[in-house]
Enzyme design. Structure first.
Site: not given
Ligand code: NI
Length: 171
Positions: A41, A46, A96-97, A138-139, A142
């Site tokens: 995701g 991000q 998480c990226l 989670h997504e 953001h």
């Molecule tokens: Ni994330």
């Protein structure tokens, strides 16, 4: 993590721009970024785009999180979450990226409904249980400037990936 823009609530995406060249380029950028980092995701903030847009794609159902439900590539424009009947929270290890190399154990509601606009500009809704419910939350966090690290209840369950694999995976 540490970039101030990750902490800024994102703006609603103007739905009249869905389908424009700019929109399609942004979605393609997000898909490429997701693939380049092997994520499941990605939210627009991000990649420093302050709009309420996420992409999710789970093609490989055998993941570091165990066996999970397949989700073909999907775009979520201006998504909202409603928690459904089950008040029970369950924990998963999240990565998480934007927090590379780390994993953390976070508890979240496990039965939710997601309302959103599709990449075709249509209103849509879907339910999610278990790990997938965690992925959505989670997504979409953001989009509110929230990272999973904010939701860690037990700092001892925040680990480098190697230590996660060695001491926590499958546990
Ligand atoms: Ni994330």
């Amino acid at each position: 993590m540490g970039h101030p823009n990750l902490r800024v609530p994102a703006e609603p995406y103007p739905v009249e721009h869905i389908g424009s060249d700019k929109f399609n380029t942004l979605i393609e950028d997000m898909r490429e970024t997701l693939h380049a980092y092997g994520g499941i995701g990605l939210a627009a903030p991000q990649i420093d785009v302050g709009y309420r847009l996420c992409v999710i794609e789970i093609e490989n159902t055998e993941t570091r999180y165990g066996t999970i439900e397949r989700v073909p590539f999907e775009v979520f424009v201006n998504p909202t979450i409603t928690q459904l009947d089950d008040p029970e929270e369950q924990g998963y290890w999240e990565g998480c990226l934007s927090v590379p190399g780390m994993m953390g154990y976070v508890e979240r509601p496990q039965h939710i409904r997601v309302d959103y606009t599709t990449r075709e500009g249509q209103p849509a809704s879907r339910e999610a249980h278990g790990f997938l419910a965690t992925v959505f939350q989670h997504e979409f966090d953001h989009l509110d400037g929230v990272l999973y690290v904010d939701r860690l209840k037990d700092p001892s369950l925040f680990a480098f990936e190697d230590e996660y694999v060695q001491f926590h995976a499958g546990g």
